[in-house]
Design an enzyme around this catalytic site. Structure first.
Site, PDB file in Angstrom:
ATOM      1  N   THR A 118     -13.347  10.739  37.047  1.00 51.72           N
ATOM      2  CA  THR A 118     -14.085   9.482  37.122  1.00 51.72           C
ATOM      3  C   THR A 118     -15.008   9.428  38.340  1.00 51.72           C
ATOM      4  O   THR A 118     -14.722  10.041  39.376  1.00 51.72           O
ATOM      5  CB  THR A 118     -13.072   8.307  37.200  1.00 51.72           C
ATOM      6  OG1 THR A 118     -13.759   7.125  37.603  1.00 51.72           O
ATOM      7  CG2 THR A 118     -11.958   8.561  38.205  1.00 51.72           C
ATOM      8  N   ASP A 119     -16.073   8.657  38.204  1.00 51.41           N
ATOM      9  CA  ASP A 119     -16.990   8.442  39.350  1.00 51.41           C
ATOM     10  C   ASP A 119     -16.287   7.661  40.468  1.00 51.41           C
ATOM     11  O   ASP A 119     -16.780   7.614  41.593  1.00 51.41           O
ATOM     12  CB  ASP A 119     -18.270   7.713  38.906  1.00 51.41           C
ATOM     13  CG  ASP A 119     -18.041   6.334  38.284  1.00 51.41           C
ATOM     14  OD1 ASP A 119     -16.869   5.917  38.120  1.00 51.41           O
ATOM     15  OD2 ASP A 119     -19.045   5.667  37.957  1.00 51.41           O
ATOM     16  N   GLU A 120     -15.119   7.066  40.147  1.00 48.49           N
ATOM     17  CA  GLU A 120     -14.452   6.227  41.151  1.00 48.49           C
ATOM     18  C   GLU A 120     -13.905   7.045  42.320  1.00 48.49           C
ATOM     19  O   GLU A 120     -13.588   6.496  43.370  1.00 48.49           O
ATOM     20  CB  GLU A 120     -13.355   5.378  40.494  1.00 48.49           C
ATOM     21  CG  GLU A 120     -13.948   4.516  39.397  1.00 48.49           C
ATOM     22  CD  GLU A 120     -13.092   3.381  38.906  1.00 48.49           C
ATOM     23  OE1 GLU A 120     -12.203   2.928  39.641  1.00 48.49           O
ATOM     24  OE2 GLU A 120     -13.332   2.930  37.772  1.00 48.49           O
ATOM     25  N   TYR A 163      -5.609   3.839  41.889  1.00 50.14           N
ATOM     26  CA  TYR A 163      -6.098   4.560  40.708  1.00 50.14           C
ATOM     27  C   TYR A 163      -7.019   5.705  41.132  1.00 50.14           C
ATOM     28  O   TYR A 163      -6.805   6.866  40.768  1.00 50.14           O
ATOM     29  CB  TYR A 163      -6.834   3.613  39.751  1.00 50.14           C
ATOM     30  CG  TYR A 163      -7.684   4.342  38.713  1.00 50.14           C
ATOM     31  CD1 TYR A 163      -7.108   5.190  37.765  1.00 50.14           C
ATOM     32  CD2 TYR A 163      -9.076   4.194  38.694  1.00 50.14           C
ATOM     33  CE1 TYR A 163      -7.884   5.869  36.823  1.00 50.14           C
ATOM     34  CE2 TYR A 163      -9.857   4.865  37.765  1.00 50.14           C
ATOM     35  CZ  TYR A 163      -9.255   5.698  36.826  1.00 50.14           C
ATOM     36  OH  TYR A 163     -10.037   6.376  35.905  1.00 50.14           O
ATOM     37  N   LYS A 208      -6.538   9.811  40.820  1.00 49.55           N
ATOM     38  CA  LYS A 208      -7.464  10.680  40.080  1.00 49.55           C
ATOM     39  C   LYS A 208      -8.018  11.760  41.007  1.00 49.55           C
ATOM     40  O   LYS A 208      -8.163  12.918  40.612  1.00 49.55           O
ATOM     41  CB  LYS A 208      -8.619   9.866  39.474  1.00 49.55           C
ATOM     42  CG  LYS A 208      -8.229   8.963  38.325  1.00 49.55           C
ATOM     43  CD  LYS A 208      -7.694   9.705  37.113  1.00 49.55           C
ATOM     44  CE  LYS A 208      -8.746  10.492  36.386  1.00 49.55           C
ATOM     45  NZ  LYS A 208      -8.194  11.152  35.161  1.00 49.55           N
TER      46      LYS A 208
HETATM   47  P1  NAD Z   1      -6.736   4.850  28.289  1.00 44.18           P
HETATM   48  O1  NAD Z   1      -5.933   4.095  29.264  1.00 44.18           O
HETATM   49  O2  NAD Z   1      -7.399   4.141  27.162  1.00 44.18           O
HETATM   50  O3  NAD Z   1      -5.847   6.009  27.616  1.00 44.18           O
HETATM   51  C1  NAD Z   1      -4.975   6.814  28.358  1.00 44.18           C
HETATM   52  C2  NAD Z   1      -4.117   7.577  27.352  1.00 44.18           C
HETATM   53  O4  NAD Z   1      -3.249   8.446  28.078  1.00 44.18           O
HETATM   54  C3  NAD Z   1      -3.219   6.667  26.497  1.00 44.18           C
HETATM   55  O5  NAD Z   1      -3.264   7.080  25.154  1.00 44.18           O
HETATM   56  C4  NAD Z   1      -1.825   6.878  27.084  1.00 44.18           C
HETATM   57  O6  NAD Z   1      -0.793   6.698  26.129  1.00 44.18           O
HETATM   58  C5  NAD Z   1      -1.931   8.314  27.558  1.00 44.18           C
HETATM   59  N1  NAD Z   1      -0.983   8.619  28.638  1.00 44.18           N
HETATM   60  C6  NAD Z   1      -0.774   7.909  29.772  1.00 44.18           C
HETATM   61  N2  NAD Z   1       0.185   8.497  30.516  1.00 44.18           N
HETATM   62  C7  NAD Z   1       0.555   9.620  29.848  1.00 44.18           C
HETATM   63  C8  NAD Z   1       1.481  10.648  30.119  1.00 44.18           C
HETATM   64  N3  NAD Z   1       2.253  10.632  31.216  1.00 44.18           N
HETATM   65  N4  NAD Z   1       1.609  11.648  29.216  1.00 44.18           N
HETATM   66  C9  NAD Z   1       0.866  11.667  28.080  1.00 44.18           C
HETATM   67  N5  NAD Z   1      -0.028  10.711  27.776  1.00 44.18           N
HETATM   68  C10 NAD Z   1      -0.183   9.701  28.652  1.00 44.18           C
HETATM   69  O7  NAD Z   1      -7.790   5.670  29.146  1.00 44.18           O
HETATM   70  P2  NAD Z   1      -9.328   6.016  28.888  1.00 44.18           P
HETATM   71  O8  NAD Z   1     -10.141   4.877  29.322  1.00 44.18           O
HETATM   72  O9  NAD Z   1      -9.460   6.582  27.535  1.00 44.18           O
HETATM   73  O10 NAD Z   1      -9.525   7.167  29.968  1.00 44.18           O
HETATM   74  C11 NAD Z   1      -9.258   8.526  29.623  1.00 44.18           C
HETATM   75  C12 NAD Z   1      -9.547   9.403  30.819  1.00 44.18           C
HETATM   76  O11 NAD Z   1     -10.899   9.235  31.217  1.00 44.18           O
HETATM   77  C13 NAD Z   1      -8.699   9.053  32.044  1.00 44.18           C
HETATM   78  O12 NAD Z   1      -8.324  10.249  32.674  1.00 44.18           O
HETATM   79  C14 NAD Z   1      -9.646   8.241  32.924  1.00 44.18           C
HETATM   80  O13 NAD Z   1      -9.317   8.387  34.277  1.00 44.18           O
HETATM   81  C15 NAD Z   1     -10.968   8.884  32.578  1.00 44.18           C
HETATM   82  N6  NAD Z   1     -12.137   7.998  32.730  1.00 44.18           N
HETATM   83  C16 NAD Z   1     -12.176   6.787  32.097  1.00 44.18           C
HETATM   84  C17 NAD Z   1     -13.326   5.999  32.205  1.00 44.18           C
HETATM   85  C18 NAD Z   1     -13.432   4.675  31.497  1.00 44.18           C
HETATM   86  O14 NAD Z   1     -14.430   3.955  31.704  1.00 44.18           O
HETATM   87  N7  NAD Z   1     -12.502   4.285  30.657  1.00 44.18           N
HETATM   88  C19 NAD Z   1     -14.420   6.445  32.957  1.00 44.18           C
HETATM   89  C20 NAD Z   1     -14.338   7.714  33.579  1.00 44.18           C
HETATM   90  C21 NAD Z   1     -13.191   8.479  33.442  1.00 44.18           C
HETATM   91  P1  TYD Z   2     -12.917  -2.477  34.895  1.00 41.98           P
HETATM   92  O1  TYD Z   2     -13.281  -2.515  33.443  1.00 41.98           O
HETATM   93  O2  TYD Z   2     -11.534  -2.815  35.303  1.00 41.98           O
HETATM   94  O3  TYD Z   2     -13.354  -1.039  35.430  1.00 41.98           O
HETATM   95  P2  TYD Z   2     -13.383  -0.447  36.944  1.00 41.98           P
HETATM   96  O4  TYD Z   2     -12.750  -1.411  37.864  1.00 41.98           O
HETATM   97  O5  TYD Z   2     -12.585   0.792  36.785  1.00 41.98           O
HETATM   98  O6  TYD Z   2     -14.839  -0.221  37.240  1.00 41.98           O
HETATM   99  O7  TYD Z   2     -13.896  -3.445  35.686  1.00 41.98           O
HETATM  100  C1  TYD Z   2     -15.298  -3.268  35.627  1.00 41.98           C
HETATM  101  C2  TYD Z   2     -15.925  -4.292  36.555  1.00 41.98           C
HETATM  102  O8  TYD Z   2     -15.653  -5.608  36.073  1.00 41.98           O
HETATM  103  C3  TYD Z   2     -15.355  -4.239  37.954  1.00 41.98           C
HETATM  104  O9  TYD Z   2     -16.406  -4.510  38.887  1.00 41.98           O
HETATM  105  C4  TYD Z   2     -14.338  -5.365  37.976  1.00 41.98           C
HETATM  106  C5  TYD Z   2     -14.941  -6.392  37.041  1.00 41.98           C
HETATM  107  N1  TYD Z   2     -13.975  -7.234  36.304  1.00 41.98           N
HETATM  108  C6  TYD Z   2     -14.129  -8.620  36.299  1.00 41.98           C
HETATM  109  O10 TYD Z   2     -15.064  -9.171  36.910  1.00 41.98           O
HETATM  110  N2  TYD Z   2     -13.219  -9.364  35.607  1.00 41.98           N
HETATM  111  C7  TYD Z   2     -12.178  -8.807  34.924  1.00 41.98           C
HETATM  112  O11 TYD Z   2     -11.361  -9.557  34.328  1.00 41.98           O
HETATM  113  C8  TYD Z   2     -12.032  -7.381  34.932  1.00 41.98           C
HETATM  114  C9  TYD Z   2     -10.911  -6.718  34.206  1.00 41.98           C
HETATM  115  C10 TYD Z   2     -12.964  -6.634  35.634  1.00 41.98           C
END
Ligand code: NAD
Ligand code: TYD
Length: 344
Positions: A126-128, A150, A154
């Site tokens: 992640t970019d985070e 988080y 990561k």
């Molecule tokens: P999500 O929370 O929707 O899904 C996570 C999945 O991992 C779920 O299906 C969960 O059951 C599974 N999981 C959790 N713990 C586990 C374990 N111990 N063993 C096996 N499976 C497990 O997440 P997402 O948003 O789809 O993100 C997927 C990946 O992409 C993550 O690594 C996240 O850090 C990364 N990512 C997400 C975003 C975003 O905007 N959502 C952006 C950049 C990177």
């Molecule tokens: P989120 O979807 O939790 O992603 P991340 O914190 O990983 O970027 O949040 C995206 C942005 O939205 C972040 O700046 C926090 C804000 N946010 C709210 O303002 N209200 C909310 O209820 C949530 C969940 C997030």
């Protein structure tokens, strides 16, 4: 024939990636390995149930024996690791499960990949990990400056992946994607939370002043970027994935309300998230040099996403009506101070 293990493949991006792979590559088999935490959902993968190229194994990435057995049984050559605890807000109250899965779980997968001599280990990051980027944009050399449990977890996973490459020559790649939006995102993340609340005429909780900026990208673009790195990326390298543009949360929320056809009076400013990263911004020139760039602008991505949630109430109502979700919402949002909109 490629045999993929997609860990975390029942989550948001993982399930979209599985669909993308099965739609674009005839010559692959995909095994989803997922613990099915609150965020994992087999409804995300329903359309593949009868596909002979697809299999599902319920398991924890921290379970070394089950991971190894699965890799052997299915003759896996490539791991794409999406499995993680992913929600910043939850990491503030339960950092332990983030460290377990995102750091220790990554180590377990790396050890198994090393022992079995896999062709590729890809880490979805992640970019985070760059922390808040107040000016300019972070390229892949930008310092790691994590601020939430988080992002710290990561980053720990990423560093372990790089260590396995340096120390043991494991063929790894890493992508660091920006905030993704689209179908099947659990409605705790801001966009699906806001769309589904708006449909039900419930308030949209804006943290702080709502001026935080994110690079919201469409999930299919994110999946295509990961595939580009799997096909053309250099071993041992990190690639940022995002649109390279930014949107403030309040602007995202206003456009979303317009798309759903609901009034601005639903916006509700509440107490900010502790340690809230003000801005993320990625330099994406390295992945662009491989020929990838996101195909959806922010507004196209949001429009498609909103339409999907409007058309697929069956998917999110089951989650939001559940006691687990309601308990989370109650604990997380009730009792937070509501503030008048900031003057600007
Ligand atoms: P999500 O929370 O929707 O899904 C996570 C999945 O991992 C779920 O299906 C969960 O059951 C599974 N999981 C959790 N713990 C586990 C374990 N111990 N063993 C096996 N499976 C497990 O997440 P997402 O948003 O789809 O993100 C997927 C990946 O992409 C993550 O690594 C996240 O850090 C990364 N990512 C997400 C975003 C975003 O905007 N959502 C952006 C950049 C990177
Ligand atoms: P989120 O979807 O939790 O992603 P991340 O914190 O990983 O970027 O949040 C995206 C942005 O939205 C972040 O700046 C926090 C804000 N946010 C709210 O303002 N209200 C909310 O209820 C949530 C969940 C997030």
């Amino acid at each position: 024939m490629k045999n993929y293990l997609v860990t975390g493949g029942a989550g948001f991006i993982g399930s979209n990636f599985v669909t993308w792979l099965l739609e674009h590559h005839d010559d692959c088999r995909v095994v989803v390995y997922d613990k099915l935490t609150y965020a994992g959902n087999l409804n995300n993968l329903l359309s593949h149930r009868d596909d002979p190229r697809y299999a599902f194994v319920q398991g924890d990435i921290c379970d070394a024996k089950r991971v190894r057995d699965t890799l052997k049984t299915h003759a896996i050559d490539t791991i794409v690791n999406f499995a993680a605890e992913t929600h910043v807000d939850r990491s503030l109250t339960d950092a332990g499960s983030f460290i377990n899965t995102d750091v220790f779980g990554t180590y377990v997968l790396l050890e198994a990949a090393k022992e079995l001599g896999l062709e590729r280990y890809h880490q979805v990051s992640t970019d985070e990990v760059y922390g808040e980027v107040l000016e300019g944009a972070a390229d892949e050399q930008y310092p790691i400056h994590t601020r939430s449990p988080y992002s710290a977890s990561k980053a720990g996973g990423d560093l372990m992946v790089l260590a396995y490459h340096t120390s043991f020559g494991l063929p790894v790649t890493i992508t660091r994607g920006s905030n993704s939006i689209g179908p099947y995102q659990y409605p705790e993340k801001v966009v699906p939370l806001f769309v589904t609340n708006a449909i039900d005429d419930k308030p949209l909780p804006i943290y702080g002043d709502g001026l935080q900026a994110r690079d919201y990208q469409y999930v299919v673009d994110h999946c295509e970027g990961i595939n580009t790195v799997l096909q053309k990326g250099q071993i041992g390298e990190i690639y940022n994935l995002g649109t390279g543009t930014e949107t403030r949360n309040i602007d995202m929320a206003n456009l979303l309300l317009e798309l759903v056809g609901k009034p601005k009076s639903l916006l509700q400013y509440i107490t900010d998230r502790p340690g809230h990263d003000r801005r993320y911004a990625l330099d994406v020139s390295k992945i662009r040099a491989l020929g990838w760039q996101s195909r959806h602008s922010f507004s196209q991505a949001l429009e498609k996403t909103v339409r999907w949630y409007c058309d697929n109430e069956w998917w999110w109502r089951e989650i939001k009506n559940g006691t687990r979700y309601q308990a989370y919402y109650q604990t997380h949002y009730s009792g937070r101070e509501v503030a008048p909109p900031p003057e600007n």
